[in-house]
Design a protein around this motif. Structure first.
Motif, PDB file in Angstrom:
ATOM      1  N   MET A   1       0.764  -1.240   0.128  1.00 19.17           N
ATOM      2  CA  MET A   1       0.023  -0.124  -0.002  1.00 19.17           C
ATOM      3  C   MET A   1       0.860   1.296   0.054  1.00 19.17           C
ATOM      4  SD  MET A   1      -2.839   1.312   2.712  1.00 19.17           S
ATOM      5  CE  MET A   1      -1.562   1.568   3.950  1.00 19.17           C
ATOM      6  N   VAL A   2       1.779   1.452   0.878  1.00 14.07           N
ATOM      7  CA  VAL A   2       2.853   2.302   0.798  1.00 14.07           C
ATOM      8  C   VAL A   2       3.507   2.644  -0.469  1.00 14.07           C
ATOM      9  CG1 VAL A   2       4.935   3.235   1.790  1.00 14.07           C
ATOM     10  CG2 VAL A   2       3.183   2.351   3.360  1.00 14.07           C
ATOM     11  N   VAL A   3       3.989   1.390  -1.227  1.00  8.04           N
ATOM     12  CA  VAL A   3       4.801   1.835  -2.339  1.00  8.04           C
ATOM     13  C   VAL A   3       3.593   2.316  -3.328  1.00  8.04           C
ATOM     14  CG1 VAL A   3       5.777   0.487  -4.125  1.00  8.04           C
ATOM     15  CG2 VAL A   3       6.505   0.049  -1.787  1.00  8.04           C
ATOM     16  N   ARG A   4       2.591   1.629  -3.493  1.00  4.03           N
ATOM     17  CA  ARG A   4       1.553   2.116  -4.444  1.00  4.03           C
ATOM     18  C   ARG A   4       1.347   3.818  -4.220  1.00  4.03           C
ATOM     19  NH1 ARG A   4      -2.159   0.469  -7.807  1.00  4.03           N
ATOM     20  NH2 ARG A   4      -2.038  -1.531  -7.365  1.00  4.03           N
ATOM     21  N   ASN A   5       0.885   4.129  -3.022  1.00  7.30           N
ATOM     22  CA  ASN A   5       0.677   5.533  -2.595  1.00  7.30           C
ATOM     23  C   ASN A   5       1.856   6.418  -3.081  1.00  7.30           C
ATOM     24  OD1 ASN A   5      -1.839   4.978  -1.819  1.00  7.30           O
ATOM     25  ND2 ASN A   5      -1.089   4.836   0.535  1.00  7.30           N
ATOM     26  N   GLU A   6       3.282   6.030  -2.832  1.00 10.31           N
ATOM     27  CA  GLU A   6       4.267   6.887  -2.928  1.00 10.31           C
ATOM     28  C   GLU A   6       4.541   6.759  -4.612  1.00 10.31           C
ATOM     29  OE1 GLU A   6       6.034   8.430  -0.917  1.00 10.31           O
ATOM     30  OE2 GLU A   6       4.789   8.120   0.568  1.00 10.31           O
ATOM     31  N   MET A   7       4.323   5.981  -5.409  1.00  8.68           N
ATOM     32  CA  MET A   7       4.461   5.815  -6.858  1.00  8.68           C
ATOM     33  C   MET A   7       3.483   6.766  -7.364  1.00  8.68           C
ATOM     34  SD  MET A   7       7.101   4.063  -7.554  1.00  8.68           S
ATOM     35  CE  MET A   7       6.946   3.736  -9.203  1.00  8.68           C
ATOM     36  N   GLU A   8       2.070   6.690  -6.800  1.00 12.58           N
ATOM     37  CA  GLU A   8       1.226   7.526  -7.412  1.00 12.58           C
ATOM     38  C   GLU A   8       1.614   9.100  -7.044  1.00 12.58           C
ATOM     39  OE1 GLU A   8      -2.503   5.585  -5.819  1.00 12.58           O
ATOM     40  OE2 GLU A   8      -2.504   4.228  -7.478  1.00 12.58           O
ATOM     41  N   GLN A   9       1.855   9.100  -5.621  1.00 11.48           N
ATOM     42  CA  GLN A   9       2.295  10.585  -5.455  1.00 11.48           C
ATOM     43  C   GLN A   9       3.249  11.186  -6.395  1.00 11.48           C
ATOM     44  OE1 GLN A   9       3.281  11.097  -1.479  1.00 11.48           O
ATOM     45  NE2 GLN A   9       1.047  10.511  -0.715  1.00 11.48           N
ATOM     46  N   LEU A  10       4.184  10.432  -6.760  1.00 14.25           N
ATOM     47  CA  LEU A  10       5.203  10.873  -7.676  1.00 14.25           C
ATOM     48  C   LEU A  10       4.940  10.990  -9.147  1.00 14.25           C
ATOM     49  CD1 LEU A  10       8.196   8.440  -6.529  1.00 14.25           C
ATOM     50  CD2 LEU A  10       7.899  10.890  -6.441  1.00 14.25           C
ATOM     51  N   GLY A  11       3.509  10.706  -9.388  1.00 14.97           N
ATOM     52  CA  GLY A  11       3.019  10.940 -10.613  1.00 14.97           C
ATOM     53  C   GLY A  11       2.985   9.719 -11.724  1.00 14.97           C
ATOM     54  N   PHE A  12       3.310   8.503 -11.141  1.00 16.85           N
ATOM     55  CA  PHE A  12       3.082   7.471 -11.960  1.00 16.85           C
ATOM     56  C   PHE A  12       2.077   6.743 -11.965  1.00 16.85           C
ATOM     57  CE2 PHE A  12       7.700   7.976 -10.655  1.00 16.85           C
ATOM     58  CZ  PHE A  12       8.167   8.152 -11.650  1.00 16.85           C
ATOM     59  N   ASP A  13       1.714   5.926 -13.494  1.00 14.32           N
ATOM     60  CA  ASP A  13       0.390   5.379 -13.566  1.00 14.32           C
ATOM     61  C   ASP A  13       0.491   3.944 -13.031  1.00 14.32           C
ATOM     62  OD1 ASP A  13      -2.024   4.378 -14.360  1.00 14.32           O
ATOM     63  OD2 ASP A  13      -1.723   4.607 -16.390  1.00 14.32           O
ATOM     64  N   VAL A  14       0.144   3.729 -11.788  1.00 19.81           N
ATOM     65  CA  VAL A  14       0.579   2.073 -11.415  1.00 19.81           C
ATOM     66  C   VAL A  14      -0.500   1.202 -11.650  1.00 19.81           C
ATOM     67  CG1 VAL A  14       1.049   0.928  -9.200  1.00 19.81           C
ATOM     68  CG2 VAL A  14       1.536   3.362  -9.414  1.00 19.81           C
ATOM     69  N   LYS A  15      -0.002   0.101 -12.761  1.00 19.40           N
ATOM     70  CA  LYS A  15      -0.802  -1.065 -13.084  1.00 19.40           C
ATOM     71  C   LYS A  15      -1.150  -2.015 -11.979  1.00 19.40           C
ATOM     72  CE  LYS A  15      -0.203  -2.658 -17.137  1.00 19.40           C
ATOM     73  NZ  LYS A  15       0.740  -3.300 -18.269  1.00 19.40           N
ATOM     74  N   GLU A  16      -0.019  -2.281 -11.320  1.00 13.25           N
ATOM     75  CA  GLU A  16      -0.261  -3.262 -10.085  1.00 13.25           C
ATOM     76  C   GLU A  16       1.222  -3.233  -9.195  1.00 13.25           C
ATOM     77  OE1 GLU A  16      -0.670  -8.177  -9.696  1.00 13.25           O
ATOM     78  OE2 GLU A  16      -0.453  -7.172 -11.681  1.00 13.25           O
ATOM     79  N   VAL A  17       0.780  -3.523  -7.950  1.00 15.19           N
ATOM     80  CA  VAL A  17       1.816  -3.677  -7.078  1.00 15.19           C
ATOM     81  C   VAL A  17       1.664  -5.101  -6.289  1.00 15.19           C
ATOM     82  CG1 VAL A  17       3.115  -2.683  -5.041  1.00 15.19           C
ATOM     83  CG2 VAL A  17       2.138  -1.233  -6.766  1.00 15.19           C
ATOM     84  N   LYS A  18       2.739  -5.786  -6.232  1.00 17.66           N
ATOM     85  CA  LYS A  18       2.780  -7.030  -5.549  1.00 17.66           C
ATOM     86  C   LYS A  18       3.946  -7.126  -4.719  1.00 17.66           C
ATOM     87  CE  LYS A  18       0.905 -10.692  -8.712  1.00 17.66           C
ATOM     88  NZ  LYS A  18       1.204 -11.726  -9.207  1.00 17.66           N
ATOM     89  N   LEU A  19       4.050  -8.088  -3.689  1.00 22.90           N
ATOM     90  CA  LEU A  19       5.163  -8.114  -2.736  1.00 22.90           C
ATOM     91  C   LEU A  19       6.623  -8.115  -3.924  1.00 22.90           C
ATOM     92  CD1 LEU A  19       4.145 -10.835  -0.514  1.00 22.90           C
ATOM     93  CD2 LEU A  19       4.066  -8.491  -0.006  1.00 22.90           C
ATOM     94  N   GLY A  20       7.375  -6.966  -3.540  1.00 27.91           N
ATOM     95  CA  GLY A  20       8.709  -6.992  -4.426  1.00 27.91           C
ATOM     96  C   GLY A  20       8.498  -6.507  -5.761  1.00 27.91           C
ATOM     97  N   GLU A  21       7.268  -6.169  -6.348  1.00 28.77           N
ATOM     98  CA  GLU A  21       7.279  -5.995  -7.742  1.00 28.77           C
ATOM     99  C   GLU A  21       6.191  -4.666  -7.872  1.00 28.77           C
ATOM    100  OE1 GLU A  21       7.508  -9.211 -10.476  1.00 28.77           O
ATOM    101  OE2 GLU A  21       6.499 -10.105  -8.640  1.00 28.77           O
ATOM    102  N   VAL A  22       6.488  -3.692  -8.910  1.00 26.17           N
ATOM    103  CA  VAL A  22       5.619  -2.630  -9.221  1.00 26.17           C
ATOM    104  C   VAL A  22       5.652  -2.877 -10.738  1.00 26.17           C
ATOM    105  CG1 VAL A  22       5.444   0.055  -9.154  1.00 26.17           C
ATOM    106  CG2 VAL A  22       6.243  -1.442  -7.426  1.00 26.17           C
ATOM    107  N   TRP A  23       4.547  -2.746 -11.424  1.00 29.04           N
ATOM    108  CA  TRP A  23       4.399  -2.392 -12.672  1.00 29.04           C
ATOM    109  C   TRP A  23       3.700  -1.123 -13.120  1.00 29.04           C
ATOM    110  CZ3 TRP A  23       3.408  -7.169 -10.522  1.00 29.04           C
ATOM    111  CH2 TRP A  23       3.937  -8.346 -10.750  1.00 29.04           C
ATOM    112  N   LEU A  24       4.323  -0.609 -13.885  1.00 30.60           N
ATOM    113  CA  LEU A  24       3.931   0.874 -14.312  1.00 30.60           C
ATOM    114  C   LEU A  24       3.522   0.853 -15.893  1.00 30.60           C
ATOM    115  CD1 LEU A  24       6.955   2.690 -12.571  1.00 30.60           C
ATOM    116  CD2 LEU A  24       4.571   2.539 -11.829  1.00 30.60           C
ATOM    117  N   GLU A  25       2.802   1.707 -16.350  1.00 29.23           N
ATOM    118  CA  GLU A  25       2.512   2.080 -17.773  1.00 29.23           C
ATOM    119  C   GLU A  25       4.021   2.858 -18.265  1.00 29.23           C
ATOM    120  OE1 GLU A  25       0.320   1.339 -19.951  1.00 29.23           O
ATOM    121  OE2 GLU A  25      -1.064   0.443 -18.418  1.00 29.23           O
ATOM    122  N   GLY A  26       4.521   1.981 -19.279  1.00 31.15           N
ATOM    123  CA  GLY A  26       5.533   2.813 -19.820  1.00 31.15           C
ATOM    124  C   GLY A  26       6.863   2.616 -19.007  1.00 31.15           C
ATOM    125  N   GLU A  27       8.141   3.119 -19.480  1.00 27.37           N
ATOM    126  CA  GLU A  27       9.276   2.843 -19.046  1.00 27.37           C
ATOM    127  C   GLU A  27       9.665   4.104 -18.291  1.00 27.37           C
ATOM    128  OE1 GLU A  27      11.658   0.280 -19.308  1.00 27.37           O
ATOM    129  OE2 GLU A  27       9.883  -0.857 -20.216  1.00 27.37           O
TER     130      GLU A  27
END
Length: 179
Positions: free
Chosen positions: A8-34
């Motif tokens: 939850m913390v990683v998802r929130n932080e990534m979204e606050q940084l302005g990234f489009d988060v597709k999925e967050v699992k234990l140890g992994e984050v999938w984003l739209e684009g590179e």
């Protein structure tokens, strides 16, 4: 990331940084684009400030996936292991188990089996501290073949019997990311 709160913390932080988060699992984050080099550095700085790290090389990602699968299996899917660990990891990661085992040992300095046992023992400790289940129920939930086997493994790893650990309680537990 070793718990749902971390996810939850990683998802929130990534979204606050302005990234489009597709999925967050234990140890992994999938984003739209590179991510650009500058964006990776921003993410790395933010994650480090929260006690996480950014893993960017292939071998480290495989190691983290192994750990994530084991943590998920032990801590979130109790009693659901229908195959042996080597077959599960091979099928989930699409690599030969001997490659995974050698890589894990080389990088982590311990075997996959020892890591798996350490995770199971931490889960046993957690369930003993909660004091809601008998040792037989704990053995069944964590796919131990018998209470005796669980007790012997627990004693070998911790130096204590489960009943003695239950008396001394939570002071001997470890955070999952420190195992």
């Amino acid at each position: 990331m070793v718990c749902n709160r971390c996810v939850m913390v990683v998802r929130n932080e990534m979204e606050q940084l302005g990234f489009d988060v597709k999925e967050v699992k234990l140890g992994e984050v999938w984003l739209e684009g590179e991510l650009s080099a500058a964006e990776k550095e921003r993410v790395r700085e933010r994650m480090i400030s929260l006690g996480f790290d950014l893993i960017d090389d292939r071998k480290s990602r495989i190691i983290e996936r192994i750990k994530g699968i084991i943590i998920d299996l032990v801590h979130h899917k109790e009693g659901q292991m229908r195959t042996n660990l080597s077959d599960l990891l091979s099928s989930e990661l699409a690599y030969d188990y001997s490659y995974l085992s050698n890589l894990f040992s080389e990088v982590e300095g311990t075997t996959i089996e020892k890591y798996f046992i350490a995770q199971r023992i931490e889960k046993v400790k957690e369930l003993l501290v909660y004091d809601e289940l008998t040792l037989s129920e704990i053995a069944y939930r964590l796919n131990y073949s018998s209470v005796a086997y669980l007790s012997n493994q627990f004693r070998r790893v911790t130096g204590l019997t489960p009943s003695h650990f239950k008396r001394i309680g939570e002071v001997k537990r470890k955070p999952l990311d420190k195992i």
